[in-house]
Enzyme design. Structure first.
Site, PDB file in Angstrom:
ATOM      1  N   GLY A  82       1.295  -1.288   0.198  1.00  0.00           N
ATOM      2  CA  GLY A  82      -0.080  -0.020  -0.073  1.00  0.00           C
ATOM      3  C   GLY A  82       0.971   1.495  -0.483  1.00  0.00           C
ATOM      4  O   GLY A  82       0.625   1.977   0.767  1.00  0.00           O
ATOM      5  N   ASP A 147      13.352  -6.932  12.276  1.00  0.00           N
ATOM      6  CA  ASP A 147      14.180  -6.884  11.798  1.00  0.00           C
ATOM      7  C   ASP A 147      15.206  -6.249  12.244  1.00  0.00           C
ATOM      8  O   ASP A 147      16.687  -6.516  12.291  1.00  0.00           O
ATOM      9  CB  ASP A 147      14.191  -6.193  10.130  1.00  0.00           C
ATOM     10  CG  ASP A 147      13.749  -7.788   9.053  1.00  0.00           C
ATOM     11  OD1 ASP A 147      13.270  -8.381  10.266  1.00  0.00           O
ATOM     12  OD2 ASP A 147      13.305  -7.083   8.713  1.00  0.00           O
ATOM     13  N   GLY A 190      15.011 -11.344   9.036  1.00  0.00           N
ATOM     14  CA  GLY A 190      15.802 -10.120   9.346  1.00  0.00           C
ATOM     15  C   GLY A 190      16.000  -8.749   7.524  1.00  0.00           C
ATOM     16  O   GLY A 190      16.398  -7.946   8.165  1.00  0.00           O
ATOM     17  N   LEU A 291       6.355 -17.062  12.074  1.00  0.00           N
ATOM     18  CA  LEU A 291       6.626 -17.600  14.254  1.00  0.00           C
ATOM     19  C   LEU A 291       7.009 -16.746  14.699  1.00  0.00           C
ATOM     20  O   LEU A 291       6.497 -16.206  15.247  1.00  0.00           O
ATOM     21  CB  LEU A 291       7.083 -18.717  14.768  1.00  0.00           C
ATOM     22  CG  LEU A 291       5.845 -19.876  13.418  1.00  0.00           C
ATOM     23  CD1 LEU A 291       7.015 -21.046  13.691  1.00  0.00           C
ATOM     24  CD2 LEU A 291       4.865 -20.096  14.377  1.00  0.00           C
TER      25      LEU A 291
HETATM   26  O1  F6P Z   1      10.420  -6.717   7.832  1.00  0.00           O
HETATM   27  C1  F6P Z   1      10.096  -8.049   8.073  1.00  0.00           C
HETATM   28  C2  F6P Z   1       9.917  -9.213   7.616  1.00  0.00           C
HETATM   29  O2  F6P Z   1       8.833 -10.341   9.036  1.00  0.00           O
HETATM   30  C3  F6P Z   1      11.196  -9.392   6.993  1.00  0.00           C
HETATM   31  O3  F6P Z   1      12.073 -10.216   8.777  1.00  0.00           O
HETATM   32  C4  F6P Z   1      10.826 -10.185   6.026  1.00  0.00           C
HETATM   33  O4  F6P Z   1      11.602 -10.602   4.988  1.00  0.00           O
HETATM   34  C5  F6P Z   1       9.223  -9.683   5.708  1.00  0.00           C
HETATM   35  O5  F6P Z   1       9.032  -9.178   6.681  1.00  0.00           O
HETATM   36  C6  F6P Z   1       8.553 -10.913   4.803  1.00  0.00           C
HETATM   37  O6  F6P Z   1       7.175 -10.177   4.478  1.00  0.00           O
HETATM   38  P1  F6P Z   1       5.980 -11.096   4.664  1.00  0.00           P
HETATM   39  O7  F6P Z   1       5.308 -11.150   5.313  1.00  0.00           O
HETATM   40  O8  F6P Z   1       5.487  -9.840   3.037  1.00  0.00           O
HETATM   41  O9  F6P Z   1       6.306 -11.988   3.767  1.00  0.00           O
END
Ligand code: F6P
Length: 366
Positions: A82, A147, A190, A291
């Site tokens: 978004g 992260d 991360g 998780l």
């Molecule tokens: O930025 C937080 C995060 O959880 C990262 O660690 C990860 O790469 C990403 O978001 C995953 O995003 P999505 O939930 O869109 O797959």
């Protein structure tokens, strides 16, 4: 300009502590006699109000934020599709194009009589906030991400919960690794930073930790596993950050779509396959993935989230805009959004936790 009505938005991936921020912002605003609105799903509640049966904005009163401090997720919803500056819109052929809808958003905020916005999010949300401030909105940012890669703040809320859970998982994996004499490879989130892998890996006594900041040589990890075998230790725990990559190699990307950040993943399986091949030791991969983003925030994250939320409202009350609240122990201070967005906060190679890991004999595959 005096404030009568503020709005709060939560954007990007969720992190434990979002609801605590919302509660702190709402109560701090109401206690000043301000009205408080919540924008649904990042800015989508203002950009796509027709998508919401009950409207894209929600009035937040004391009742709506009662009993939510300990809850994961966000009562407002969130999205990482978004970005008003690169809004994904389907063209007639069904292809997704990125469209700049930021002027529309600024107009919608003003039309709703919203004097200021508290934007809770990570680097993407802070960059959006920075751009919207240039277009005339008054915004204070609150740093969120598991992260911990946001510049200008020592820590973001959500990180401690993610690290605590990952550490508990490593504790659990030790016994099964030892019982089966296996190598267990644990992939953690991360993005492009190794904070979660490093902190959980050291706390959970991993034998090797692979992070994006230190490109690895798989043979160095094999060497570590062999060293342990010579000591009679026929199991090993390897923590791999999702953004880790071999020296001279690329990080593993699952997908990249218009209007979205690239999705990372798969490096844990790759490392596990290579280690099994090179060591002949049975190896299993576990991906902790989302998780790490769920569940109850730790006390540390709750407190930081509440402190950040209250500080964001204080910042607005003191006339600030275009800043982000940040932890600079022992205090919470305000930093310009430029500082928060100018670079990513990677793990410094000479930081104390890296030195600690090396002193303990943990391999970084280098
Ligand atoms: O930025 C937080 C995060 O959880 C990262 O660690 C990860 O790469 C990403 O978001 C995953 O995003 P999505 O939930 O869109 O797959």
């Amino acid at each position: 300009m005096s404030i009568r009505r503020i709005a709060i938005t939560t954007g990007g991936g969720d992190a434990p502590g979002l609801n605590a921020v919302i509660r702190a912002v709402v109560l701090s605003a109401l206690n000043r006699g301000w009205e408080c609105l919540g924008i649904r799903d990042g800015y989508n509640g203002l950009l796509q109000p027709e998508e919401y049966a009950a409207g894209g904005l929600v009035h937040l009163d004391r009742e709506s934020v009662r009993g939510i401090t300990h809850l994961g997720g966000t009562i407002l919803g969130t999205t990482n599709r978004g970005n008003p500056l690169h809004y994904p819109v389907k063209d007639e052929a069904g292809n997704v194009q990125e469209v700049d809808r930021s002027d529309e958003l600024v107009a919608a905020v003003k039309a709703q009589g919203i004097d200021a916005v508290v934007s809770v999010g990570g680097d993407g949300s802070m960059a959006i906030a920075h751009a919207l401030v240039q277009k005339g909105l008054r915004i204070v940012g609150v740093p969120k991400t598991i992260d911990n890669d946001l510049n200008g703040t020592v820590i973001t809320f959500g990180f401690d919960t993610a690290v605590s859970f990952a550490t508990e998982c490593l504790d659990r994996l030790h016994s099964t690794a030892q019982a089966h004499r296996r190598v267990m490879v644990v992939e953690v989130m991360g993005r492009y930073a190794g904070w979660i892998a490093l902190n959980a890996g050291v706390s959970g006594t991993a034998d090797a930790i692979l992070i994006p900041e230190i490109p690895y040589d798989i043979h160095k990890v094999v060497k570590k596993i062999r060293e342990r075998e010579r000591l009679g230790l026929y199991f090993s725990i390897v923590v791999v950050a999702e953004g880790a990559h071999p020296a001279g190699g690329q990080r593993m990307v699952v997908s990249k779509q218009a209007g979205q950040a690239e999705r990372l993943g798969g490096i844990g399986y790759r490392v596990a396959a290579e280690l099994q091949e090179l060591t002949s030791r049975e190896t299993r991969a576990v991906v902790l993935g989302h998780l790490l983003r769920g569940g109850t925030p730790t006390t540390f994250d709750r407190l930081i989230a509440l402190r950040f939320g209250a500080a964001a409202v204080r910042a607005l009350d003191e006339g600030c805009g275009g800043c982000m609240v940040a932890l600079d122990p022992p205090t919470v201070r305000y930093v310009p959004l430029e500082e928060a967005t100018k670079r990513m906060k990677s793990v410094p190679l000479d930081c104390d936790t890296i030195l600690t890991a090396r002193d303990l004999g943990i391999s970084f595959g280098d």
